[in-house]
Motif scaffolding. Sequence first.
Motif, PDB file in Angstrom:
ATOM      1  N   ALA A  66      -8.706  13.045  -6.233  1.00  0.00           N
ATOM      2  CA  ALA A  66      -8.411  12.292  -7.451  1.00  0.00           C
ATOM      3  C   ALA A  66      -6.913  12.016  -7.582  1.00  0.00           C
ATOM      4  O   ALA A  66      -6.498  10.916  -7.980  1.00  0.00           O
ATOM      5  N   GLN A  67      -6.096  13.015  -7.239  1.00  0.00           N
ATOM      6  CA  GLN A  67      -4.652  12.843  -7.336  1.00  0.00           C
ATOM      7  C   GLN A  67      -4.106  11.865  -6.293  1.00  0.00           C
ATOM      8  O   GLN A  67      -3.039  11.275  -6.485  1.00  0.00           O
ATOM      9  N   ALA A  68      -4.859  11.665  -5.193  1.00  0.00           N
ATOM     10  CA  ALA A  68      -4.395  10.752  -4.140  1.00  0.00           C
ATOM     11  C   ALA A  68      -4.530   9.296  -4.549  1.00  0.00           C
ATOM     12  O   ALA A  68      -3.797   8.429  -4.058  1.00  0.00           O
ATOM     13  N   VAL A  69      -5.466   9.003  -5.457  1.00  0.00           N
ATOM     14  CA  VAL A  69      -5.690   7.618  -5.873  1.00  0.00           C
ATOM     15  C   VAL A  69      -4.474   7.099  -6.638  1.00  0.00           C
ATOM     16  O   VAL A  69      -3.959   7.764  -7.541  1.00  0.00           O
ATOM     17  N   GLY A  70      -4.035   5.917  -6.274  1.00  0.00           N
ATOM     18  CA  GLY A  70      -2.902   5.301  -6.969  1.00  0.00           C
ATOM     19  C   GLY A  70      -1.551   5.643  -6.385  1.00  0.00           C
ATOM     20  O   GLY A  70      -0.517   5.261  -6.944  1.00  0.00           O
ATOM     21  N   ALA A  71      -1.527   6.337  -5.245  1.00  0.00           N
ATOM     22  CA  ALA A  71      -0.245   6.712  -4.648  1.00  0.00           C
ATOM     23  C   ALA A  71       0.541   5.462  -4.241  1.00  0.00           C
ATOM     24  O   ALA A  71       0.014   4.614  -3.502  1.00  0.00           O
ATOM     25  N   PRO A  72       1.775   5.318  -4.694  1.00  0.00           N
ATOM     26  CA  PRO A  72       2.568   4.135  -4.336  1.00  0.00           C
ATOM     27  C   PRO A  72       2.715   3.961  -2.827  1.00  0.00           C
ATOM     28  O   PRO A  72       2.750   2.826  -2.336  1.00  0.00           O
ATOM     29  N   ALA A  73       2.803   5.070  -2.095  1.00  0.00           N
ATOM     30  CA  ALA A  73       2.971   4.974  -0.646  1.00  0.00           C
ATOM     31  C   ALA A  73       1.758   4.307   0.009  1.00  0.00           C
ATOM     32  O   ALA A  73       1.899   3.544   0.977  1.00  0.00           O
ATOM     33  N   ALA A  74       0.570   4.570  -0.527  1.00  0.00           N
ATOM     34  CA  ALA A  74      -0.642   3.966   0.031  1.00  0.00           C
ATOM     35  C   ALA A  74      -0.652   2.460  -0.213  1.00  0.00           C
ATOM     36  O   ALA A  74      -1.035   1.674   0.672  1.00  0.00           O
ATOM     37  N   LEU A  75      -0.223   2.032  -1.406  1.00  0.00           N
ATOM     38  CA  LEU A  75      -0.166   0.600  -1.691  1.00  0.00           C
ATOM     39  C   LEU A  75       0.900  -0.084  -0.837  1.00  0.00           C
ATOM     40  O   LEU A  75       0.698  -1.198  -0.335  1.00  0.00           O
ATOM     41  N   ALA A  76       2.013   0.590  -0.634  1.00  0.00           N
ATOM     42  CA  ALA A  76       3.065   0.023   0.220  1.00  0.00           C
ATOM     43  C   ALA A  76       2.570  -0.134   1.646  1.00  0.00           C
ATOM     44  O   ALA A  76       2.839  -1.145   2.312  1.00  0.00           O
ATOM     45  N   ARG A  77       1.820   0.861   2.120  1.00  0.00           N
ATOM     46  CA  ARG A  77       1.295   0.761   3.492  1.00  0.00           C
ATOM     47  C   ARG A  77       0.269  -0.363   3.585  1.00  0.00           C
ATOM     48  O   ARG A  77       0.206  -1.064   4.598  1.00  0.00           O
ATOM     49  N   ALA A  78      -0.531  -0.542   2.541  1.00  0.00           N
ATOM     50  CA  ALA A  78      -1.498  -1.638   2.535  1.00  0.00           C
ATOM     51  C   ALA A  78      -0.781  -2.985   2.628  1.00  0.00           C
ATOM     52  O   ALA A  78      -1.195  -3.876   3.376  1.00  0.00           O
ATOM     53  N   ASP A  79       0.302  -3.135   1.885  1.00  0.00           N
ATOM     54  CA  ASP A  79       1.061  -4.385   1.937  1.00  0.00           C
ATOM     55  C   ASP A  79       1.646  -4.623   3.329  1.00  0.00           C
ATOM     56  O   ASP A  79       1.643  -5.746   3.840  1.00  0.00           O
ATOM     57  N   GLN A  80       2.155  -3.558   3.945  1.00  0.00           N
ATOM     58  CA  GLN A  80       2.695  -3.686   5.301  1.00  0.00           C
ATOM     59  C   GLN A  80       1.600  -4.104   6.278  1.00  0.00           C
ATOM     60  O   GLN A  80       1.806  -4.960   7.149  1.00  0.00           O
ATOM     61  N   LEU A  82      -1.219  -5.728   5.632  1.00  0.00           N
ATOM     62  CA  LEU A  82      -1.620  -7.105   5.382  1.00  0.00           C
ATOM     63  C   LEU A  82      -0.635  -8.093   6.006  1.00  0.00           C
ATOM     64  O   LEU A  82      -1.037  -9.122   6.551  1.00  0.00           O
ATOM     65  N   ALA A  83       0.640  -7.773   5.951  1.00  0.00           N
ATOM     66  CA  ALA A  83       1.647  -8.631   6.577  1.00  0.00           C
ATOM     67  C   ALA A  83       1.494  -8.619   8.093  1.00  0.00           C
ATOM     68  O   ALA A  83       1.588  -9.662   8.755  1.00  0.00           O
ATOM     69  N   ARG A  84       1.260  -7.440   8.663  1.00  0.00           N
ATOM     70  CA  ARG A  84       1.100  -7.322  10.120  1.00  0.00           C
ATOM     71  C   ARG A  84      -0.148  -8.057  10.598  1.00  0.00           C
ATOM     72  O   ARG A  84      -0.151  -8.689  11.662  1.00  0.00           O
ATOM     73  N   VAL A  85      -1.225  -7.951   9.842  1.00  0.00           N
ATOM     74  CA  VAL A  85      -2.479  -8.607  10.212  1.00  0.00           C
ATOM     75  C   VAL A  85      -2.269 -10.110  10.359  1.00  0.00           C
ATOM     76  O   VAL A  85      -2.750 -10.743  11.303  1.00  0.00           O
ATOM     77  N   ALA A  86      -1.527 -10.688   9.423  1.00  0.00           N
ATOM     78  CA  ALA A  86      -1.245 -12.122   9.494  1.00  0.00           C
ATOM     79  C   ALA A  86      -0.409 -12.459  10.727  1.00  0.00           C
ATOM     80  O   ALA A  86      -0.649 -13.468  11.397  1.00  0.00           O
ATOM     81  N   GLN A  87       0.561 -11.613  11.041  1.00  0.00           N
ATOM     82  CA  GLN A  87       1.418 -11.849  12.203  1.00  0.00           C
ATOM     83  C   GLN A  87       0.647 -11.731  13.509  1.00  0.00           C
ATOM     84  O   GLN A  87       0.898 -12.464  14.466  1.00  0.00           O
ATOM     85  N   GLU A  88      -0.292 -10.789  13.572  1.00  0.00           N
ATOM     86  CA  GLU A  88      -1.021 -10.498  14.811  1.00  0.00           C
ATOM     87  C   GLU A  88      -2.257 -11.381  14.997  1.00  0.00           C
ATOM     88  O   GLU A  88      -2.998 -11.209  15.962  1.00  0.00           O
ATOM     89  N   ASP A  89      -2.509 -12.294  14.062  1.00  0.00           N
ATOM     90  CA  ASP A  89      -3.693 -13.154  14.125  1.00  0.00           C
ATOM     91  C   ASP A  89      -4.966 -12.307  14.161  1.00  0.00           C
ATOM     92  O   ASP A  89      -5.862 -12.522  14.982  1.00  0.00           O
ATOM     93  N   VAL A  90      -5.017 -11.342  13.281  1.00  0.00           N
ATOM     94  CA  VAL A  90      -6.161 -10.443  13.165  1.00  0.00           C
ATOM     95  C   VAL A  90      -6.801 -10.655  11.803  1.00  0.00           C
ATOM     96  O   VAL A  90      -6.103 -10.889  10.808  1.00  0.00           O
ATOM     97  N   THR A  91      -8.114 -10.601  11.747  1.00  0.00           N
ATOM     98  CA  THR A  91      -8.841 -10.731  10.488  1.00  0.00           C
ATOM     99  C   THR A  91      -9.156  -9.343   9.944  1.00  0.00           C
ATOM    100  O   THR A  91      -9.621  -8.471  10.685  1.00  0.00           O
ATOM    101  N   LEU A  92      -8.913  -9.150   8.673  1.00  0.00           N
ATOM    102  CA  LEU A  92      -9.221  -7.887   8.018  1.00  0.00           C
ATOM    103  C   LEU A  92     -10.404  -8.101   7.085  1.00  0.00           C
ATOM    104  O   LEU A  92     -10.340  -8.911   6.157  1.00  0.00           O
TER     105      LEU A  92
END
Length: 365
Positions: A66-80, A82-92
Amino acid sequence: MTSPLFDPPAPVPPDERRALLALRFCAQLGPRRIEALRGHFGSAVAAWQAPLRELREVPGLDARAAQAVGAPAALARADQELARVAQEDVTLLLRGLPGYPAALDALGDPPPALWVRGPLPDLPTVPRAIGIVGTRAASPHAQAFTRMLAADLARAGVIVVSGLARGIDTAAHGAAVEAGGVSIGVLGSAVNRVYPSENTRLAAQLTLVSEYPLDTGPAQHHFPTRNRLIAALSAGTVVVEGERKSGSLITATHALECGRTVFAVPGRAGDPRAAGPHALIRDGAVLTEGAADLLTELGWGSVPDAPLPDLPPEQARVLAALTGPVTLDDLVTATGLPLPDVQTALVMLNLLGLADEVGGRWVRR
Protein backbone atom coordinates in the motif's frame (compact mmCIF):
# COMPACT_ATOMS: atom_id res chain seq x y z
CA MET A 1 13.80 33.57 3.48
CA THR A 2 10.63 34.86 1.82
CA SER A 3 7.77 32.59 0.93
CA PRO A 4 6.55 32.43 -2.67
CA LEU A 5 3.65 34.66 -3.63
CA PHE A 6 1.80 31.65 -5.05
CA ASP A 7 1.65 27.99 -4.15
CA PRO A 8 3.63 25.78 -6.55
CA PRO A 9 1.47 24.14 -9.22
CA ALA A 10 0.04 20.76 -8.30
CA PRO A 11 1.58 17.80 -10.11
CA VAL A 12 -0.24 16.88 -13.29
CA PRO A 13 -2.27 13.73 -12.52
CA PRO A 14 -1.21 10.77 -14.59
CA ASP A 15 -3.47 9.44 -17.31
CA GLU A 16 -4.43 5.75 -17.29
CA ARG A 17 -1.44 4.75 -19.42
CA ARG A 18 1.11 6.47 -17.18
CA ALA A 19 -0.62 5.28 -14.02
CA LEU A 20 -0.69 1.63 -15.13
CA LEU A 21 2.97 1.69 -16.06
CA ALA A 22 3.86 3.48 -12.82
CA LEU A 23 2.07 0.72 -10.87
CA ARG A 24 4.14 -1.79 -12.86
CA PHE A 25 7.27 -0.09 -11.54
CA CYS A 26 6.13 0.04 -7.90
CA ALA A 27 7.98 -2.26 -5.54
CA GLN A 28 5.81 -4.96 -3.95
CA LEU A 29 3.22 -4.88 -6.75
CA GLY A 30 2.80 -7.84 -9.06
CA PRO A 31 0.15 -8.53 -11.73
CA ARG A 32 -2.48 -9.75 -9.27
CA ARG A 33 -2.11 -6.77 -6.92
CA ILE A 34 -2.18 -4.26 -9.76
CA GLU A 35 -5.38 -5.81 -11.08
CA ALA A 36 -6.84 -5.80 -7.55
CA LEU A 37 -6.09 -2.08 -7.30
CA ARG A 38 -7.62 -1.37 -10.68
CA GLY A 39 -10.71 -3.40 -9.85
CA HIS A 40 -11.14 -1.85 -6.41
CA PHE A 41 -10.84 1.80 -7.48
CA GLY A 42 -12.16 1.47 -11.03
CA SER A 43 -8.99 2.70 -12.74
CA ALA A 44 -5.24 2.85 -12.33
CA VAL A 45 -5.42 6.66 -12.02
CA ALA A 46 -7.85 6.43 -9.11
CA ALA A 47 -5.68 3.80 -7.45
CA TRP A 48 -2.56 5.94 -7.94
CA GLN A 49 -4.19 8.93 -6.31
CA ALA A 50 -5.95 7.04 -3.50
CA PRO A 51 -5.01 7.94 0.10
CA LEU A 52 -3.14 5.37 2.14
CA ARG A 53 -6.12 4.64 4.39
CA GLU A 54 -8.16 3.56 1.35
CA LEU A 55 -5.30 1.57 -0.13
CA ARG A 56 -5.12 -0.47 3.05
CA GLU A 57 -8.69 -1.62 2.43
CA VAL A 58 -7.80 -3.35 -0.85
CA PRO A 59 -7.94 -7.14 -0.43
CA GLY A 60 -4.54 -8.78 -0.86
CA LEU A 61 -2.59 -5.56 -0.36
CA ASP A 62 -0.33 -5.53 2.71
CA ALA A 63 1.06 -2.41 4.39
CA ARG A 64 4.30 -2.35 2.38
CA ALA A 65 2.48 -2.73 -0.91
CA ALA A 66 0.00 0.00 0.00
CA GLN A 67 2.83 2.40 0.84
CA ALA A 68 4.50 1.68 -2.52
CA VAL A 69 1.54 3.04 -4.49
CA GLY A 70 2.05 6.62 -5.61
CA ALA A 71 5.83 6.64 -5.26
CA PRO A 72 7.21 9.56 -7.30
CA ALA A 73 10.18 7.44 -8.39
CA ALA A 74 7.84 4.90 -10.01
CA LEU A 75 6.04 7.62 -11.97
CA ALA A 76 9.36 9.11 -13.06
CA ARG A 77 10.52 5.71 -14.27
CA ALA A 78 7.25 5.26 -16.17
CA ASP A 79 7.81 8.58 -17.93
CA GLN A 80 11.37 7.58 -18.83
CA GLU A 81 10.15 4.26 -20.21
CA LEU A 82 7.44 5.89 -22.29
CA ALA A 83 10.03 8.21 -23.83
CA ARG A 84 12.38 5.29 -24.55
CA VAL A 85 9.60 3.22 -26.11
CA ALA A 86 8.93 5.98 -28.62
CA GLN A 87 12.64 6.27 -29.44
CA GLU A 88 13.09 2.50 -29.87
CA ASP A 89 10.01 2.09 -32.11
CA VAL A 90 8.47 -0.29 -29.58
CA THR A 91 4.77 -0.59 -28.79
CA LEU A 92 3.72 -0.69 -25.16
CA LEU A 93 0.45 -2.52 -24.47
CA LEU A 94 -1.18 -2.21 -21.07
CA ARG A 95 -3.80 -4.49 -19.59
CA GLY A 96 -7.27 -3.01 -19.76
CA LEU A 97 -6.37 -0.65 -22.59
CA PRO A 98 -6.94 -1.12 -26.36
CA GLY A 99 -4.55 -3.44 -28.18
CA TYR A 100 -3.78 -5.73 -25.25
CA PRO A 101 -4.09 -9.36 -26.50
CA ALA A 102 -7.32 -11.00 -25.31
CA ALA A 103 -5.50 -14.36 -25.45
CA LEU A 104 -3.59 -13.44 -22.28
CA ASP A 105 -6.83 -13.38 -20.30
CA ALA A 106 -6.43 -17.17 -20.15
CA LEU A 107 -3.72 -16.58 -17.55
CA GLY A 108 -4.45 -16.13 -13.87
CA ASP A 109 -1.89 -13.34 -13.76
CA PRO A 110 -1.58 -11.62 -17.15
CA PRO A 111 1.32 -9.15 -17.19
CA PRO A 112 0.19 -5.56 -16.61
CA ALA A 113 2.46 -4.33 -19.41
CA LEU A 114 3.69 -5.90 -22.62
CA TRP A 115 6.52 -4.57 -24.79
CA VAL A 116 6.18 -5.40 -28.50
CA ARG A 117 8.58 -4.88 -31.39
CA GLY A 118 7.05 -5.45 -34.80
CA PRO A 119 3.45 -5.81 -35.97
CA LEU A 120 1.41 -7.83 -33.47
CA PRO A 121 -1.29 -9.91 -35.18
CA ASP A 122 -4.77 -10.18 -33.74
CA LEU A 123 -4.68 -12.60 -30.81
CA PRO A 124 -8.27 -13.19 -29.69
CA THR A 125 -9.29 -15.34 -26.74
CA VAL A 126 -8.44 -18.50 -28.70
CA PRO A 127 -5.89 -17.37 -31.30
CA ARG A 128 -5.06 -19.16 -34.54
CA ALA A 129 -1.56 -19.77 -33.23
CA ILE A 130 0.51 -22.75 -32.13
CA GLY A 131 3.39 -22.72 -29.66
CA ILE A 132 6.30 -24.95 -30.65
CA VAL A 133 8.81 -25.69 -27.89
CA GLY A 134 11.58 -28.16 -27.18
CA THR A 135 15.09 -28.65 -25.97
CA ARG A 136 17.99 -26.39 -26.92
CA ALA A 137 20.10 -29.52 -27.55
CA ALA A 138 17.72 -30.87 -30.18
CA SER A 139 18.57 -33.89 -32.30
CA PRO A 140 18.99 -33.36 -36.06
CA HIS A 141 15.81 -35.38 -36.63
CA ALA A 142 13.82 -33.17 -34.23
CA GLN A 143 15.09 -29.99 -35.87
CA ALA A 144 14.18 -31.28 -39.33
CA PHE A 145 10.73 -32.32 -38.10
CA THR A 146 10.23 -28.90 -36.47
CA ARG A 147 11.11 -27.08 -39.68
CA MET A 148 8.61 -29.19 -41.61
CA LEU A 149 5.91 -28.71 -38.95
CA ALA A 150 6.37 -24.94 -38.67
CA ALA A 151 6.43 -24.45 -42.44
CA ASP A 152 3.23 -26.46 -42.89
CA LEU A 153 1.50 -24.52 -40.13
CA ALA A 154 2.61 -21.22 -41.64
CA ARG A 155 1.21 -22.22 -45.03
CA ALA A 156 -2.08 -23.03 -43.28
CA GLY A 157 -2.23 -19.47 -41.93
CA VAL A 158 -1.26 -20.42 -38.37
CA ILE A 159 0.94 -18.10 -36.32
CA VAL A 160 3.98 -19.91 -34.91
CA VAL A 161 4.90 -18.87 -31.35
CA SER A 162 8.13 -19.82 -29.60
CA GLY A 163 10.84 -18.48 -27.33
CA LEU A 164 13.74 -17.69 -29.74
CA ALA A 165 16.03 -20.07 -27.84
CA ARG A 166 18.58 -22.28 -29.54
CA GLY A 167 17.44 -25.63 -30.94
CA ILE A 168 13.73 -26.24 -31.50
CA ASP A 169 12.69 -22.59 -31.04
CA THR A 170 15.13 -21.35 -33.66
CA ALA A 171 14.09 -24.05 -36.14
CA ALA A 172 10.40 -23.22 -35.67
CA HIS A 173 10.78 -19.46 -36.11
CA GLY A 174 13.10 -19.79 -39.09
CA ALA A 175 10.93 -22.24 -41.01
CA ALA A 176 7.76 -20.25 -40.37
CA VAL A 177 9.13 -17.01 -41.81
CA GLU A 178 10.81 -18.82 -44.70
CA ALA A 179 7.39 -20.24 -45.59
CA GLY A 180 5.97 -16.72 -45.64
CA GLY A 181 4.18 -16.98 -42.31
CA VAL A 182 4.02 -14.93 -39.12
CA SER A 183 6.04 -15.91 -36.08
CA ILE A 184 6.09 -14.42 -32.57
CA GLY A 185 9.18 -14.66 -30.37
CA VAL A 186 8.42 -14.39 -26.66
CA LEU A 187 11.58 -13.29 -24.85
CA GLY A 188 13.00 -13.74 -21.38
CA SER A 189 14.73 -10.40 -21.86
CA ALA A 190 13.74 -7.00 -23.26
CA VAL A 191 12.73 -6.74 -26.91
CA ASN A 192 15.85 -4.63 -27.49
CA ARG A 193 18.11 -7.26 -25.86
CA VAL A 194 17.81 -10.32 -28.09
CA TYR A 195 19.07 -13.51 -26.50
CA PRO A 196 20.90 -15.50 -27.71
CA SER A 197 22.73 -12.89 -29.74
CA GLU A 198 23.24 -15.22 -32.72
CA ASN A 199 19.49 -14.98 -33.33
CA THR A 200 19.56 -11.21 -33.82
CA ARG A 201 19.09 -11.46 -37.57
CA LEU A 202 16.25 -13.98 -37.16
CA ALA A 203 14.62 -11.78 -34.51
CA ALA A 204 14.40 -8.93 -37.03
CA GLN A 205 11.99 -11.09 -39.07
CA LEU A 206 9.71 -11.82 -36.09
CA THR A 207 7.31 -9.96 -33.88
CA LEU A 208 9.00 -9.82 -30.46
CA VAL A 209 7.03 -9.79 -27.21
CA SER A 210 8.27 -9.36 -23.64
CA GLU A 211 6.89 -8.43 -20.25
CA TYR A 212 10.23 -6.90 -19.29
CA PRO A 213 11.18 -3.20 -19.64
CA LEU A 214 13.69 -2.02 -22.21
CA ASP A 215 17.34 -2.95 -21.61
CA THR A 216 16.42 -5.86 -19.29
CA GLY A 217 18.93 -8.64 -19.85
CA PRO A 218 18.21 -12.38 -19.78
CA ALA A 219 17.99 -14.03 -16.38
CA GLN A 220 17.42 -17.65 -15.46
CA HIS A 221 14.19 -16.95 -13.59
CA HIS A 222 12.74 -15.02 -16.54
CA PHE A 223 12.42 -18.07 -18.78
CA PRO A 224 9.90 -20.16 -16.78
CA THR A 225 7.82 -16.98 -16.45
CA ARG A 226 8.13 -16.30 -20.18
CA ASN A 227 6.86 -19.82 -20.94
CA ARG A 228 3.39 -19.01 -19.61
CA LEU A 229 3.05 -16.29 -22.27
CA ILE A 230 3.93 -18.76 -25.04
CA ALA A 231 1.19 -21.06 -23.74
CA ALA A 232 -1.46 -18.33 -23.45
CA LEU A 233 -0.73 -16.76 -26.84
CA SER A 234 -1.33 -20.13 -28.54
CA ALA A 235 -4.43 -22.28 -28.96
CA GLY A 236 -2.17 -25.27 -28.40
CA THR A 237 1.42 -26.06 -27.58
CA VAL A 238 3.43 -28.84 -29.20
CA VAL A 239 6.46 -30.29 -27.43
CA VAL A 240 8.94 -31.73 -29.92
CA GLU A 241 11.76 -32.84 -27.60
CA GLY A 242 12.46 -32.29 -23.93
CA GLU A 243 13.51 -34.14 -20.83
CA ARG A 244 11.06 -34.84 -18.03
CA LYS A 245 12.15 -31.76 -16.12
CA SER A 246 12.52 -29.05 -18.72
CA GLY A 247 11.18 -25.69 -19.74
CA SER A 248 9.18 -27.37 -22.49
CA LEU A 249 7.15 -29.32 -19.98
CA ILE A 250 6.66 -26.16 -17.90
CA THR A 251 5.14 -24.58 -21.01
CA ALA A 252 2.89 -27.61 -21.47
CA THR A 253 1.74 -27.30 -17.86
CA HIS A 254 0.91 -23.63 -18.40
CA ALA A 255 -1.00 -24.58 -21.56
CA LEU A 256 -3.18 -26.99 -19.58
CA GLU A 257 -3.78 -24.35 -16.92
CA CYS A 258 -4.91 -21.97 -19.68
CA GLY A 259 -7.33 -24.55 -21.05
CA ARG A 260 -5.21 -25.02 -24.17
CA THR A 261 -4.48 -28.26 -26.03
CA VAL A 262 -1.13 -29.98 -25.53
CA PHE A 263 0.48 -31.87 -28.42
CA ALA A 264 3.58 -34.06 -28.22
CA VAL A 265 5.87 -35.61 -30.82
CA PRO A 266 6.98 -39.18 -30.11
CA GLY A 267 10.71 -39.90 -30.19
CA ARG A 268 13.05 -42.84 -29.90
CA ALA A 269 12.61 -45.11 -26.89
CA GLY A 270 15.39 -44.56 -24.37
CA ASP A 271 16.36 -41.10 -25.66
CA PRO A 272 16.19 -38.71 -22.67
CA ARG A 273 15.01 -35.98 -25.05
CA ALA A 274 11.93 -38.10 -25.83
CA ALA A 275 11.06 -38.66 -22.16
CA GLY A 276 9.09 -35.44 -21.84
CA PRO A 277 6.87 -35.90 -24.91
CA HIS A 278 6.31 -39.56 -24.06
CA ALA A 279 5.19 -38.63 -20.54
CA LEU A 280 2.80 -36.05 -21.98
CA ILE A 281 1.35 -38.59 -24.42
CA ARG A 282 0.77 -41.04 -21.55
CA ASP A 283 -1.04 -38.24 -19.71
CA GLY A 284 -3.35 -37.52 -22.64
CA ALA A 285 -1.49 -35.13 -24.94
CA VAL A 286 -2.35 -35.42 -28.64
CA LEU A 287 0.22 -37.61 -30.39
CA THR A 288 1.59 -35.50 -33.22
CA GLU A 289 3.30 -36.72 -36.39
CA GLY A 290 2.68 -33.66 -38.53
CA ALA A 291 0.74 -30.43 -38.92
CA ALA A 292 -2.38 -32.34 -40.01
CA ASP A 293 -2.74 -33.73 -36.48
CA LEU A 294 -2.86 -30.22 -34.99
CA LEU A 295 -5.14 -28.76 -37.65
CA THR A 296 -7.58 -31.67 -37.38
CA GLU A 297 -7.67 -31.54 -33.57
CA LEU A 298 -8.39 -27.80 -33.56
CA GLY A 299 -10.79 -27.86 -36.52
CA TRP A 300 -8.63 -25.58 -38.63
CA GLY A 301 -8.82 -27.41 -41.94
CA SER A 302 -5.93 -29.05 -43.73
CA VAL A 303 -2.39 -28.26 -44.80
CA PRO A 304 -2.24 -26.62 -48.24
CA ASP A 305 -0.01 -28.34 -50.74
CA ALA A 306 3.40 -26.74 -50.82
CA PRO A 307 4.23 -25.16 -54.18
CA LEU A 308 6.67 -27.45 -55.94
CA PRO A 309 9.64 -25.97 -57.80
CA ASP A 310 10.11 -26.72 -61.49
CA LEU A 311 11.82 -30.10 -61.21
CA PRO A 312 12.34 -33.13 -63.45
CA PRO A 313 9.46 -35.61 -63.05
CA GLU A 314 11.36 -38.12 -60.91
CA GLN A 315 12.59 -35.46 -58.48
CA ALA A 316 9.13 -33.90 -58.27
CA ARG A 317 7.58 -37.28 -57.41
CA VAL A 318 10.14 -37.97 -54.71
CA LEU A 319 9.79 -34.50 -53.22
CA ALA A 320 6.00 -34.81 -53.14
CA ALA A 321 6.39 -38.12 -51.26
CA LEU A 322 8.46 -36.47 -48.49
CA THR A 323 5.44 -35.89 -46.25
CA GLY A 324 7.40 -36.87 -43.13
CA PRO A 325 10.58 -38.71 -42.15
CA VAL A 326 10.66 -41.67 -44.57
CA THR A 327 13.07 -44.43 -45.55
CA LEU A 328 14.29 -45.28 -49.06
CA ASP A 329 11.94 -48.27 -49.11
CA ASP A 330 9.03 -45.98 -48.19
CA LEU A 331 9.89 -43.71 -51.11
CA VAL A 332 10.20 -46.58 -53.57
CA THR A 333 6.72 -47.76 -52.54
CA ALA A 334 5.19 -44.27 -52.59
CA THR A 335 6.65 -43.19 -55.93
CA GLY A 336 6.74 -46.48 -57.84
CA LEU A 337 10.25 -45.59 -59.02
CA PRO A 338 13.20 -48.00 -59.03
CA LEU A 339 15.58 -47.67 -56.09
CA PRO A 340 18.48 -46.18 -58.17
CA ASP A 341 16.15 -43.48 -59.55
CA VAL A 342 14.97 -42.60 -56.02
CA GLN A 343 18.56 -42.39 -54.78
CA THR A 344 19.58 -40.15 -57.69
CA ALA A 345 16.58 -37.89 -57.12
CA LEU A 346 17.40 -37.59 -53.41
CA VAL A 347 20.99 -36.61 -54.16
CA MET A 348 19.79 -33.85 -56.47
CA LEU A 349 17.11 -32.66 -54.02
CA ASN A 350 19.74 -32.53 -51.30
CA LEU A 351 22.06 -30.45 -53.49
CA LEU A 352 19.14 -28.10 -54.22
CA GLY A 353 18.54 -27.68 -50.49
CA LEU A 354 15.11 -29.32 -50.67
CA ALA A 355 15.74 -32.57 -48.74
CA ASP A 356 17.93 -33.83 -45.91
CA GLU A 357 18.89 -37.25 -44.61
CA VAL A 358 18.49 -37.43 -40.84
CA GLY A 359 19.15 -40.63 -38.93
CA GLY A 360 18.67 -42.88 -41.93
CA ARG A 361 15.41 -41.19 -42.97
CA TRP A 362 14.71 -38.50 -45.51
CA VAL A 363 12.76 -35.33 -44.80
CA ARG A 364 11.79 -32.24 -46.73
CA ARG A 365 13.93 -29.25 -45.72
